[in-house]
Scaffold this motif. Structure first.
Motif, PDB file in Angstrom:
ATOM      1  N   TYR A 187       0.847  -1.205   0.000  1.00  0.00           N
ATOM      2  CA  TYR A 187       0.000   0.000   0.000  1.00  0.00           C
ATOM      3  C   TYR A 187       0.881   1.253   0.000  1.00  0.00           C
ATOM      4  O   TYR A 187       0.692   2.176  -0.799  1.00  0.00           O
ATOM      5  CB  TYR A 187      -0.899  -0.028   1.243  1.00  0.00           C
ATOM      6  CG  TYR A 187      -2.052   0.955   1.235  1.00  0.00           C
ATOM      7  CD1 TYR A 187      -1.834   2.321   1.157  1.00  0.00           C
ATOM      8  CD2 TYR A 187      -3.372   0.502   1.333  1.00  0.00           C
ATOM      9  CE1 TYR A 187      -2.893   3.214   1.161  1.00  0.00           C
ATOM     10  CE2 TYR A 187      -4.438   1.386   1.331  1.00  0.00           C
ATOM     11  CZ  TYR A 187      -4.197   2.742   1.252  1.00  0.00           C
ATOM     12  OH  TYR A 187      -5.245   3.625   1.248  1.00  0.00           O
ATOM     13  N   THR A 188       1.884   1.248   0.883  1.00  0.00           N
ATOM     14  CA  THR A 188       2.776   2.403   1.009  1.00  0.00           C
ATOM     15  C   THR A 188       3.563   2.625  -0.285  1.00  0.00           C
ATOM     16  O   THR A 188       3.758   3.756  -0.721  1.00  0.00           O
ATOM     17  CB  THR A 188       3.744   2.165   2.190  1.00  0.00           C
ATOM     18  OG1 THR A 188       2.950   1.906   3.342  1.00  0.00           O
ATOM     19  CG2 THR A 188       4.639   3.366   2.444  1.00  0.00           C
ATOM     20  N   ARG A 189       3.989   1.520  -0.895  1.00  0.00           N
ATOM     21  CA  ARG A 189       4.750   1.621  -2.147  1.00  0.00           C
ATOM     22  C   ARG A 189       3.873   2.174  -3.279  1.00  0.00           C
ATOM     23  O   ARG A 189       4.310   2.982  -4.084  1.00  0.00           O
ATOM     24  CB  ARG A 189       5.280   0.227  -2.515  1.00  0.00           C
ATOM     25  CG  ARG A 189       6.553   0.250  -3.309  1.00  0.00           C
ATOM     26  CD  ARG A 189       7.196  -1.115  -3.430  1.00  0.00           C
ATOM     27  NE  ARG A 189       6.240  -2.186  -3.670  1.00  0.00           N
ATOM     28  CZ  ARG A 189       6.042  -3.201  -2.845  1.00  0.00           C
ATOM     29  NH1 ARG A 189       6.740  -3.308  -1.734  1.00  0.00           N
ATOM     30  NH2 ARG A 189       5.161  -4.136  -3.137  1.00  0.00           N
ATOM     31  N   GLU A 190       2.638   1.732  -3.326  1.00  0.00           N
ATOM     32  CA  GLU A 190       1.697   2.241  -4.339  1.00  0.00           C
ATOM     33  C   GLU A 190       1.582   3.762  -4.220  1.00  0.00           C
ATOM     34  O   GLU A 190       1.722   4.491  -5.207  1.00  0.00           O
ATOM     35  CB  GLU A 190       0.301   1.630  -4.158  1.00  0.00           C
ATOM     36  CG  GLU A 190       0.169   0.167  -4.521  1.00  0.00           C
ATOM     37  CD  GLU A 190      -0.093  -0.062  -6.009  1.00  0.00           C
ATOM     38  OE1 GLU A 190      -0.248   0.900  -6.778  1.00  0.00           O
ATOM     39  OE2 GLU A 190      -0.121  -1.248  -6.413  1.00  0.00           O
ATOM     40  N   VAL A 191       1.326   4.218  -2.993  1.00  0.00           N
ATOM     41  CA  VAL A 191       1.126   5.656  -2.783  1.00  0.00           C
ATOM     42  C   VAL A 191       2.387   6.432  -3.152  1.00  0.00           C
ATOM     43  O   VAL A 191       2.321   7.447  -3.848  1.00  0.00           O
ATOM     44  CB  VAL A 191       0.698   5.924  -1.315  1.00  0.00           C
ATOM     45  CG1 VAL A 191       0.712   7.413  -1.012  1.00  0.00           C
ATOM     46  CG2 VAL A 191      -0.689   5.336  -1.065  1.00  0.00           C
ATOM     47  N   ALA A 192       3.548   5.932  -2.727  1.00  0.00           N
ATOM     48  CA  ALA A 192       4.801   6.654  -2.979  1.00  0.00           C
ATOM     49  C   ALA A 192       5.063   6.790  -4.482  1.00  0.00           C
ATOM     50  O   ALA A 192       5.452   7.863  -4.961  1.00  0.00           O
ATOM     51  CB  ALA A 192       5.958   5.930  -2.299  1.00  0.00           C
ATOM     52  N   ASN A 193       4.842   5.716  -5.230  1.00  0.00           N
ATOM     53  CA  ASN A 193       5.111   5.764  -6.674  1.00  0.00           C
ATOM     54  C   ASN A 193       4.089   6.604  -7.422  1.00  0.00           C
ATOM     55  O   ASN A 193       4.441   7.363  -8.326  1.00  0.00           O
ATOM     56  CB  ASN A 193       5.177   4.363  -7.260  1.00  0.00           C
ATOM     57  CG  ASN A 193       6.519   3.721  -7.015  1.00  0.00           C
ATOM     58  OD1 ASN A 193       7.519   4.113  -7.607  1.00  0.00           O
ATOM     59  ND2 ASN A 193       6.569   2.775  -6.100  1.00  0.00           N
ATOM     60  N   LEU A 194       2.839   6.460  -7.051  1.00  0.00           N
ATOM     61  CA  LEU A 194       1.810   7.221  -7.761  1.00  0.00           C
ATOM     62  C   LEU A 194       1.912   8.708  -7.429  1.00  0.00           C
ATOM     63  O   LEU A 194       1.636   9.556  -8.281  1.00  0.00           O
ATOM     64  CB  LEU A 194       0.416   6.662  -7.450  1.00  0.00           C
ATOM     65  CG  LEU A 194       0.189   5.215  -7.906  1.00  0.00           C
ATOM     66  CD1 LEU A 194      -1.198   4.729  -7.526  1.00  0.00           C
ATOM     67  CD2 LEU A 194       0.382   5.072  -9.421  1.00  0.00           C
ATOM     68  N   GLU A 195       2.337   9.026  -6.192  1.00  0.00           N
ATOM     69  CA  GLU A 195       2.562  10.431  -5.814  1.00  0.00           C
ATOM     70  C   GLU A 195       3.536  11.100  -6.781  1.00  0.00           C
ATOM     71  O   GLU A 195       3.382  12.269  -7.130  1.00  0.00           O
ATOM     72  CB  GLU A 195       3.151  10.548  -4.406  1.00  0.00           C
ATOM     73  CG  GLU A 195       2.171  10.556  -3.250  1.00  0.00           C
ATOM     74  CD  GLU A 195       1.140  11.670  -3.267  1.00  0.00           C
ATOM     75  OE1 GLU A 195       1.334  12.681  -3.964  1.00  0.00           O
ATOM     76  OE2 GLU A 195       0.113  11.499  -2.584  1.00  0.00           O
ATOM     77  N   LYS A 196       4.571  10.346  -7.178  1.00  0.00           N
ATOM     78  CA  LYS A 196       5.595  10.918  -8.069  1.00  0.00           C
ATOM     79  C   LYS A 196       4.980  11.433  -9.358  1.00  0.00           C
ATOM     80  O   LYS A 196       5.498  12.350  -9.982  1.00  0.00           O
ATOM     81  CB  LYS A 196       6.662   9.875  -8.403  1.00  0.00           C
ATOM     82  CG  LYS A 196       7.579   9.563  -7.246  1.00  0.00           C
ATOM     83  CD  LYS A 196       8.688   8.639  -7.715  1.00  0.00           C
ATOM     84  CE  LYS A 196       9.296   7.933  -6.507  1.00  0.00           C
ATOM     85  NZ  LYS A 196      10.096   6.766  -6.884  1.00  0.00           N
ATOM     86  N   LEU A 197       3.873  10.793  -9.781  1.00  0.00           N
ATOM     87  CA  LEU A 197       3.250  11.213 -11.042  1.00  0.00           C
ATOM     88  C   LEU A 197       2.403  12.468 -10.871  1.00  0.00           C
ATOM     89  O   LEU A 197       1.937  13.045 -11.849  1.00  0.00           O
ATOM     90  CB  LEU A 197       2.386  10.090 -11.604  1.00  0.00           C
ATOM     91  CG  LEU A 197       3.143   8.851 -12.058  1.00  0.00           C
ATOM     92  CD1 LEU A 197       2.160   7.817 -12.574  1.00  0.00           C
ATOM     93  CD2 LEU A 197       4.158   9.189 -13.146  1.00  0.00           C
ATOM     94  N   LYS A 198       2.195  12.873  -9.636  1.00  0.00           N
ATOM     95  CA  LYS A 198       1.430  14.114  -9.447  1.00  0.00           C
ATOM     96  C   LYS A 198       2.327  15.334  -9.633  1.00  0.00           C
ATOM     97  O   LYS A 198       1.852  16.430  -9.901  1.00  0.00           O
ATOM     98  CB  LYS A 198       0.759  14.119  -8.075  1.00  0.00           C
ATOM     99  CG  LYS A 198      -0.339  13.062  -7.980  1.00  0.00           C
ATOM    100  CD  LYS A 198      -1.198  13.239  -6.770  1.00  0.00           C
ATOM    101  CE  LYS A 198      -2.358  12.251  -6.801  1.00  0.00           C
ATOM    102  NZ  LYS A 198      -3.187  12.315  -5.606  1.00  0.00           N
TER     103      LYS A 198
END
Ligand code: ADP
Ligand code: MG
Length: 393
Positions: A187-198
């Protein structure tokens, strides 16, 4: 709903933990979602916790009675052998036990789960959470009520179900107001990676294929201002091409627009597609050619565009090779029927050979590509709807 801050996973030691997972693979054909949660389970077990896993499983149409549940095809009892095998492949020598929490109204069977935690098991797998309608009730009081039952079972909660994070359900939302909770490693990894695309490194390219423009419009609207190009393919392209043809003169696109013949257009989204094209004429890049198939329907020959053509691939590749970050959602064509999987594979190859930060977003594209090539992306999201929802916010 506002939630308290999560605590760190490291802080949960020698306790009973309710872990919300997303083992949502009713056909047991793609076990990635199970594998993905194993590191979190391992860490929690190494920290000497006892775990109670809960998941939703498939689309429950009719609710079974409690006594029928273990025989139901969407009962998580069917998942038990697979979970056992995955745990042991991962080096976790624990024997999961299936317990039906709904067997009595107050979850008594699980409350006495000390007996299940006897012997060499420290892992209980609960019945399909969607077998109780309160789990995803629209009424928050009902969700809170069943969350209260789950809260009786454990002192801590861990959410390892990013794939369900866009849905308000008792075991991923209300439960967090009742017990201290941590987010799982995946879950944490998903959020961290997708945040980068913001806040992406530029140029930023978004590649959108697949179907159902309706579900993808919020993401398109969010991504258009921050991206440099949006490359549109799959079934989505047909609605855009129809919209572009209606504005061809204004857009100066006349000669570039390929025939779509009988391909499916989402007519009610043509006006929105027109607006987006007029607002972002330089950013939205449409296919310039297709590969077609002919089928016979109701005695008539229908001509369908089933994949993007080689000129389009070449065009897309120039943008892909020039970008620093890339997000891809949805296959380029009808990949289930070769040779219409060709563009999807070629594009994947080009992306993984480039140096950009590449994120693949969930769903059918993962299925189309297979594990070898998936491993070469910077990050592959395990979720479908949740990924799109997270990026649209
Ligand atoms: P994702 O799950 O990756 O978001 P979607 O569910 O939106 O993707 O769409 C995937 C489906 O779109 C696949 O079943 C694929 O066959 C279909 N598709 C894409 N392009 C075409 C096409 N040109 N013709 C027919 N089906 C297509
Ligand atoms: Mg899909």
């Amino acid at each position: 709903m506002t939630l308290p801050q999560p605590i760190s996973l490291d802080k949960i030691i020698k306790n009973v933990v309710l872990v919300r997972v997303s083992f949502d693979v009713p056909n047991l054909d793609n076990l990635e979602r199970i594998k993905d949660a194993l590191p979190t389970l391992k860490q929690l077990l190494e920290q000497k916790n006892k775990l109670i896993l809960v998941t939703k499983w498939g689309k429950v149409k009719e609710l079974p009675k409690p006594e029928q549940m273990p025989d139901h095809q969407l009962s998580t009892s069917n998942l038990l052998p697979v979970l056992q095998a995955e745990l042991s492949d991962f080096g976790l020598e624990t024997k999961p036990v299936y317990v039906n929490q709904f067997a009595s109204p107050d979850f008594a069977a699980v409350q006495h789960s000390q007996q299940y935690f006897a012997g060499n098991s420290n892992l209980v797998l609960l019945e399909n959470a969607h077998f109780d309608p309160r789990e995803k009730s629209k009424n928050s009081q009902e969700r809170l009520q069943i969350a209260g039952e789950y809260a009786k079972l454990a002192n801590f909660v861990v959410d390892e179900a990013f794939a369900s994070s866009h849905r308000l359900e008792a075991t991923n939302a209300e439960i967090k107001t009742l017990r201290p909770f941590a987010l799982g490693l995946s879950y944490t990894r998903e959020v961290a990676n997708l945040e980068k695309l913001k806040k992406p490194k530029k140029p930023f390219v978004v590649l959108m294929g697949g179907a159902k423009l309706e579900t993808k419009l919020p993401l398109l609207q969010k991504m258009l201002p921050i991206s440099d190009q949006i490359l549109v393919a799959g079934l989505l392209a047909f609605t855009f091409i129809k919209a572009a043809k209606l504005n061809a003169k204004k857009l100066g696109m006349d000669s570039d627009l390929p025939e779509i013949f009988d391909s499916f257009v989402e007519e009610n989204f043509v006006p929105q597609a027109q607006e987006l094209l007029l607002q972002y004429p330089e950013k939205i890049i449409l296919p310039v050619d297709f590969v077609y198939d002919e089928i016979i329907k109701d005695g008539q020959v229908k001509k369908l565009a089933c994949d993007i053509g080689h000129l389009t691939i070449t065009k897309f590749v120039t943008y892909i090779q020039a970008c620093q970050s890339l997000f891809w959602n949805g296959p380029m064509g009808f990949f289930e029927k070769p040779p219409f999987d060709k563009a999807t594979h070629q594009i994947a190859q080009i992306i993984t050979e480039s140096q950009c930060f590449s994120v693949l977003g969930g769903g059918d594209t993962n299925a189309a590509l297979g594990p070898e090539i998936l491993a070469k992306f910077s990050f592959v999201s395990m979720a479908g709807g949740a990924t799109l929802d997270f990026l649209s916010r």
